[in-house]
Design a protein around this motif. Structure first.
Motif, short mmCIF file in Angstrom:
data_model
loop_
_atom_site.label_atom_id
_atom_site.label_comp_id
_atom_site.label_asym_id
_atom_site.label_seq_id
_atom_site.Cartn_x
_atom_site.Cartn_y
_atom_site.Cartn_z
N VAL A 233 15.83 9.44 -6.85
CA VAL A 233 14.44 9.50 -7.31
C VAL A 233 13.95 8.13 -7.76
O VAL A 233 12.83 7.73 -7.44
CB VAL A 233 14.32 10.53 -8.46
N VAL A 237 10.78 6.35 -6.05
CA VAL A 237 9.61 5.98 -6.86
C VAL A 237 9.31 4.50 -6.74
O VAL A 237 8.17 4.08 -6.52
CB VAL A 237 9.85 6.37 -8.34
N LEU A 255 0.43 11.66 -9.74
CA LEU A 255 1.79 12.14 -9.97
C LEU A 255 2.12 13.27 -8.99
O LEU A 255 3.26 13.40 -8.55
CB LEU A 255 1.92 12.62 -11.42
N LEU A 258 3.11 11.71 -5.66
CA LEU A 258 4.45 11.14 -5.75
C LEU A 258 5.51 12.24 -5.72
O LEU A 258 6.57 12.10 -5.09
CB LEU A 258 4.56 10.31 -7.04
N LEU A 259 5.22 13.34 -6.39
CA LEU A 259 6.17 14.45 -6.40
C LEU A 259 6.31 15.06 -5.01
O LEU A 259 7.42 15.41 -4.57
CB LEU A 259 5.71 15.51 -7.40
N CYS A 262 8.61 12.98 -2.92
CA CYS A 262 10.01 13.23 -3.25
C CYS A 262 10.50 14.54 -2.62
O CYS A 262 11.65 14.63 -2.15
CB CYS A 262 10.20 13.27 -4.76
N HIS A 282 11.00 17.98 -13.03
CA HIS A 282 10.82 16.95 -12.01
C HIS A 282 9.75 15.94 -12.41
O HIS A 282 9.92 14.73 -12.20
CB HIS A 282 10.43 17.62 -10.68
N LEU A 286 10.09 11.81 -12.95
CA LEU A 286 9.22 10.82 -12.32
C LEU A 286 8.60 9.91 -13.37
O LEU A 286 8.51 8.69 -13.17
CB LEU A 286 8.12 11.53 -11.52
N THR A 287 8.15 10.48 -14.47
CA THR A 287 7.55 9.67 -15.53
C THR A 287 8.58 8.72 -16.13
O THR A 287 8.27 7.56 -16.41
CB THR A 287 6.98 10.58 -16.63
N CYS A 289 11.13 7.38 -14.61
CA CYS A 289 11.35 6.29 -13.65
C CYS A 289 10.20 5.29 -13.68
O CYS A 289 10.42 4.07 -13.64
CB CYS A 289 11.52 6.86 -12.25
#
Length: 638
Positions: A233, A237, A255, A258-259, A262, A282, A286-287, A289
């Motif tokens: 991940v 990212v 977001l 981006l999700l 992934c 999840h 992401l946040t 990273c």
């Protein structure tokens, strides 16, 4: 009975105590009355005290969820079409191939490659110890380990740092000459990113740990994120943020987009539509990273309180808006901060004396400690409690030219160059003789008849010197900077007055980092070390961050006075620093000697001191001679 006369005698003998006692009794009565008041008043005062600010959208969403006002309509996503394994492998291979093609023919010598491989292997082997140095000390069972870090090493360096190499191609004098030296210099920042990710995940996994976890492989535990997933991940990212299209100066990706990327790349397994808890986990990853990759704002080891209500409400907002909301919440929160920034008024003076902003002056006169920081927003800020000024330790962060937060802030023009000027102010020599030597190097660099190189590569030009026309009459001369030899080493006295940046010391295993690197406070994540900067001379090659700071000395020949308007971004912090120095009163003889803010007062004071110091010995000598004379006269008369 015997105590009564003694008490009366004490009261009579202490009239001050007799005056204080009635005041103490009155204070106690007011406290008792306050406790008897209705509880509504206290509840109202508490609610007013902790009322959310209008910009604290994170806190408002958290309050709504806490009071049961959760988001009723959770958005249901359609199933994301996943790419085939062949397509994913082809994309990964294409990214690696582009990176390798970029460095083709510039991989480095066999010695450089071997040195880089060894420092990466050593750092990954010591990752748990490094985590205790630079992260949380309490955790022992870590998610990331040597095997997974080695497995993903090339993907990590390519995804996180390749964009820096590509964009520095237009500034070849700044770019590292070989791939080995490039990756060698990025190791301290890579370790910090990994430690940041580990700190967040470790906290989450620690809360989930069960009694039989000791017999379970954490990487096979389906309840938590395994190491491969976390690193995958992070790689996705970093690669996505670096390569998306930009509009209006900001990354407009949300977001949710981006999700979905992934999910489509099989980095994360898309949960069922009726499983918002998994989606929430999840989005948290992401946040984490995104915040770990950013070095402009302070990274907090404790995850920000982004609730499910917040995520599902702002899922389609651009990432930079979500990160701005997090910063607004941090500014509104009343967390415990043991070393707060010293609040100072900005000086109204239009100019300042560059000599007063050198490391030597800040230490000797300002009595300030020099501390390195991993946060750009802390650069040149003074922190109370420790009486310390902090310096940003990762200028190569600017090479990626990315700002995830704000519009109108270009990290190459002008802030990138302005940061270089601040290093030139801090590290410039204090003696006149060494300043003359530095000015000679600047003249050679700016003339067309000479060249100044660093490790055989020409130094960049950010600014043209003011007396450029006079340089054309100089004799041709080529100078190569070597920080371990004169004259360069002599010019870096103020630079060597600093300690090593803790991340650099930990990455290259200099001077027992596990013992030398310390926290400023048990509850504060900032790290310091007493290891001296001279120890970088023993490194196989000079890291790019250090090289950038050294070369910054050649970027500008400062005059006797400089204007604050030269620093549009850091000018306010320099004005506050000037206010601190202007209001600082010398307390030692050394500080008195360095206090030349009022040159007339300085000459009057030291002239008087010199006069007194010469008169007193003379008087003592005269007294001794008179004593000897009278003693001899008395002896002769007898």
């Amino acid at each position: 009975m015997d105590n009564a006369p003694r008490d009366a005698e004490t009261e009579a003998s202490s009239p001050q105590l007799a005056r204080v006692l009635p005041e103490l009794i009155e204070t106690l009565q007011r406290l008792i009355e306050a406790q008897k008041r209705p509880s509504d008043d206290s509840t109202q005062s508490v609610s007013q005290r902790f009322q959310r600010g209008p910009q604290d959208l994170v806190g408002k969403a958290l309050d709504e969820e806490f009071h049961g006002e959760q988001l009723k309509n959770i958005p249901k996503w359609g199933e994301v079409q996943t790419l085939s394994l062949k397509t994913i492998d082809e994309e990964n291979d294409a990214c690696i191939a582009k990176y390798e093609e970029f460095w083709k023919g510039r991989e480095g010598t066999a010695t450089e490659i071997e040195t880089t491989n060894k420092v990466y292997q050593s750092a990954f082997e010591r990752f748990q110890d490094l985590y205790h140095c630079l992260g949380w000390r309490e955790n022992e069972d870590l998610t990331l380990n040597y095997d997974y870090l080695c497995k993903h090493r090339h993907f990590l360096t390519e995804s996180i740092f390749a964009i820096e190499a590509y964009r520095m191609k237009r500034l070849p004098r700044l770019q590292e000459p070989t791939r080995a030296s490039f990756e060698y210099s990025r190791l301290p920042r890579l370790l910090l990113i990994l430690i940041r990710i580990e700190s967040r995940q470790n906290m989450q996994n620690k809360c989930r740990r069960t009694t039989d976890d000791s017999t379970t492989n954490r990487d096979d535990n389906n309840e938590g994120m395994n190491a491969s997933t976390i690193l995958a991940v992070l790689i996705q990212v970093a690669r996505t943020i670096d390569r998306v299209s930009w509009a209006d100066g900001l990354n407009q990706m949300s977001l949710q987009e981006l999700l979905r990327i992934c999910y489509s790349h099989r980095v994360l397994e898309q949960p069922r539509s009726n499983d918002p808890e998994r989606q929430y986990e999840h989005m948290q990853l992401l946040t984490d990273c995104l915040m770990a990759l950013d070095f402009t704002h302070r990274f907090r080891e404790i995850r920000p309180p982004l609730s499910r209500t917040f995520y599902f409400r702002y899922l389609e907002e651009p990432i930079h808006k979500i990160l701005d909301m997090i910063i607004a919440h941090d500014q509104n929160s009343r967390g415990i901060d043991h070393f707060k920034q010293l609040r100072l008024q900005e000086s109204a003076s239009p100019t300042f004396i560059p000599e007063h902003f050198t490391i030597q002056y800040l230490q000797d006169f300002g009595n300030l400690e020099i501390e390195w920081t991993d946060c750009l927003d802390e650069h040149l800020k003074i922190y109370s409690g420790r009486n310390a000024i902090r310096i940003f330790a990762h200028p190569t962060f600017f090479y990626n030219c990315i700002d995830l937060f704000r519009e109108g802030r270009d990290y190459v023009e002008p802030i990138f160059k302005e940061l270089s000027l601040t290093y030139a102010l801090l590290f410039r020599p204090s003696s006149k003789r060494k300043l003359n030597t530095l000015n000679k190097l600047i003249m050679v660099k700016n003339s067309s008849h000479g060249c100044v190189t660093f490790a055989g590569h020409e130094t960049p030009h950010f600014y043209r010197a003011r007396k450029y026309g006079e340089y054309e009459n100089m004799a041709a001369e080529n100078i190569d900077l070597d920080i371990s030899r004169s004259p360069t080493k002599g010019l870096l006295d103020n630079f060597f007055r600093c300690s090593l940046p803790p991340s650099l010391q930990a990455a290259f295993n200099i001077s027992q980092p596990t013992k030398m690197i310390q926290k400023t406070h048990s509850r504060d994540q900032h790290k310091t070390t007493q290891a001296t900067m001279h120890q970088i001379l023993a490194l196989a090659s000079c890291p790019e961050d250090i090289k950038f700071m050294v070369i910054s000395l050649l970027q500008r020949d400062f005059g006797e006075f400089e204007a604050f308007q030269t620093f549009p971004y850091f000018g306010s912090r320099l004005r506050q620093l000037k206010t601190y120095l202007d209001t600082h009163q010398p307390r030692t003889w050394l500080q008195l000697w360095r206090d030349d803010r009022d040159i007339r007062a300085w000459w009057m004071f030291w002239t008087f001191v010199g006069f007194v110091c010469s008169i007193i010995p003379a008087c003592i000598v005269v007294a001794i001679l008179q004593t000897v004379y009278f003693a001899r006269f008395h002896y002769m008369t007898v």
